[in-house]
Design a protein around this motif. Sequence first.
Motif, PDB file in Angstrom:
ATOM      1  N   SER A  41       0.895  -1.122  -0.355  1.00  0.00           N
ATOM      2  CA  SER A  41      -0.104  -0.145   0.119  1.00  0.00           C
ATOM      3  C   SER A  41       0.611   1.180  -0.080  1.00  0.00           C
ATOM      4  N   PRO A  42       0.195   2.637  -0.616  1.00  0.00           N
ATOM      5  CA  PRO A  42       1.019   3.492   0.101  1.00  0.00           C
ATOM      6  C   PRO A  42       1.555   3.796   1.118  1.00  0.00           C
ATOM      7  N   VAL A  43       0.829   3.640   1.610  1.00  0.00           N
ATOM      8  CA  VAL A  43       1.153   3.491   3.151  1.00  0.00           C
ATOM      9  C   VAL A  43       2.306   2.851   3.679  1.00  0.00           C
ATOM     10  N   GLN A  44       2.738   1.634   3.728  1.00  0.00           N
ATOM     11  CA  GLN A  44       3.697   0.690   3.867  1.00  0.00           C
ATOM     12  C   GLN A  44       4.963   1.677   2.794  1.00  0.00           C
ATOM     13  N   LEU A  45       4.398   1.684   1.056  1.00  0.00           N
ATOM     14  CA  LEU A  45       5.983   2.916   0.371  1.00  0.00           C
ATOM     15  C   LEU A  45       6.393   3.669   1.564  1.00  0.00           C
ATOM     16  N   SER A  46       5.267   4.781   2.082  1.00  0.00           N
ATOM     17  CA  SER A  46       6.167   5.730   2.683  1.00  0.00           C
ATOM     18  C   SER A  46       6.723   5.190   4.089  1.00  0.00           C
ATOM     19  N   LEU A  47       6.657   4.099   4.361  1.00  0.00           N
ATOM     20  CA  LEU A  47       7.460   3.488   6.027  1.00  0.00           C
ATOM     21  C   LEU A  47       9.489   3.276   5.382  1.00  0.00           C
ATOM     22  N   ASN A  48       9.000   3.394   4.266  1.00  0.00           N
ATOM     23  CA  ASN A  48      10.468   3.048   3.454  1.00  0.00           C
ATOM     24  C   ASN A  48      11.549   3.927   3.437  1.00  0.00           C
ATOM     25  N   PRO A  49      12.751   3.650   4.845  1.00  0.00           N
ATOM     26  CA  PRO A  49      13.652   4.604   4.967  1.00  0.00           C
ATOM     27  C   PRO A  49      13.999   5.778   3.528  1.00  0.00           C
ATOM     28  N   GLN A  50      14.026   5.209   2.558  1.00  0.00           N
ATOM     29  CA  GLN A  50      14.389   5.992   0.907  1.00  0.00           C
ATOM     30  C   GLN A  50      13.275   6.946   0.775  1.00  0.00           C
ATOM     31  N   PHE A  51      12.494   6.579   0.882  1.00  0.00           N
ATOM     32  CA  PHE A  51      11.453   7.971   1.043  1.00  0.00           C
ATOM     33  C   PHE A  51      11.032   9.157   2.747  1.00  0.00           C
ATOM     34  N   LYS A  52      11.234   9.747   2.871  1.00  0.00           N
ATOM     35  CA  LYS A  52      11.934  10.910   3.840  1.00  0.00           C
ATOM     36  C   LYS A  52      10.582  12.413   4.161  1.00  0.00           C
ATOM     37  N   ARG A  53       9.650  11.864   3.409  1.00  0.00           N
ATOM     38  CA  ARG A  53       8.251  13.170   3.744  1.00  0.00           C
ATOM     39  C   ARG A  53       7.460  11.475   4.153  1.00  0.00           C
ATOM     40  N   GLN A  54       6.707  12.547   4.492  1.00  0.00           N
ATOM     41  CA  GLN A  54       5.171  12.458   5.136  1.00  0.00           C
ATOM     42  C   GLN A  54       3.804  11.420   4.011  1.00  0.00           C
ATOM     43  N   HIS A  55       3.495  10.337   4.230  1.00  0.00           N
ATOM     44  CA  HIS A  55       2.806   9.619   3.955  1.00  0.00           C
ATOM     45  C   HIS A  55       1.637  10.041   2.605  1.00  0.00           C
ATOM     46  N   SER A  56       1.166  11.601   3.035  1.00  0.00           N
ATOM     47  CA  SER A  56       0.586  12.232   2.053  1.00  0.00           C
ATOM     48  C   SER A  56       1.734  13.610   0.755  1.00  0.00           C
ATOM     49  N   SER A  57       3.157  13.196   1.040  1.00  0.00           N
ATOM     50  CA  SER A  57       3.106  13.240  -0.568  1.00  0.00           C
ATOM     51  C   SER A  57       3.606  12.654  -0.926  1.00  0.00           C
ATOM     52  N   ILE A  58       3.142  11.195  -1.450  1.00  0.00           N
ATOM     53  CA  ILE A  58       2.902  10.038  -2.201  1.00  0.00           C
ATOM     54  C   ILE A  58       1.918  10.348  -3.018  1.00  0.00           C
ATOM     55  N   HIS A  59       0.614  11.232  -2.341  1.00  0.00           N
ATOM     56  CA  HIS A  59      -0.334  11.131  -3.200  1.00  0.00           C
ATOM     57  C   HIS A  59      -0.273  12.564  -4.349  1.00  0.00           C
TER      58      HIS A  59
END
Length: 66
Positions: A41-59
Motif C-alpha cells: 500500500s502507499p502507506v507501507q511504501l511511505s515507511l521505506n527509509p528512502q522515502f523521507k517525507r510524510q505519506h501524504s507526499s506520495i499522493h
Amino acid sequence: MGIYIEKFVDFRAKIYDSFNVRADATMDLIDALSSNTFAKSPVQLSLNPQFKRQHSSIHDAVDNFF
C-alpha cells in the motif's frame, strides 16, 4: 568504477530536472519504489527509509506528476 557513478549521478539529475513541481518528493518516491519489495500500500511504501517525507507526499507527487 568512478565513470559509472558519474553517469548515474548525471542520469538522476536529468530525471530530477524533468519534473516541473514536487521534484524532491517525486525522486524520493522513485527511490522508495525501486528499493522496495514488500509494500502492499502507499502507506507501507511511505515507511521505506528512502522515502523521507510524510505519506501524504506520495499522493501529492503522483498527482503533480502529470
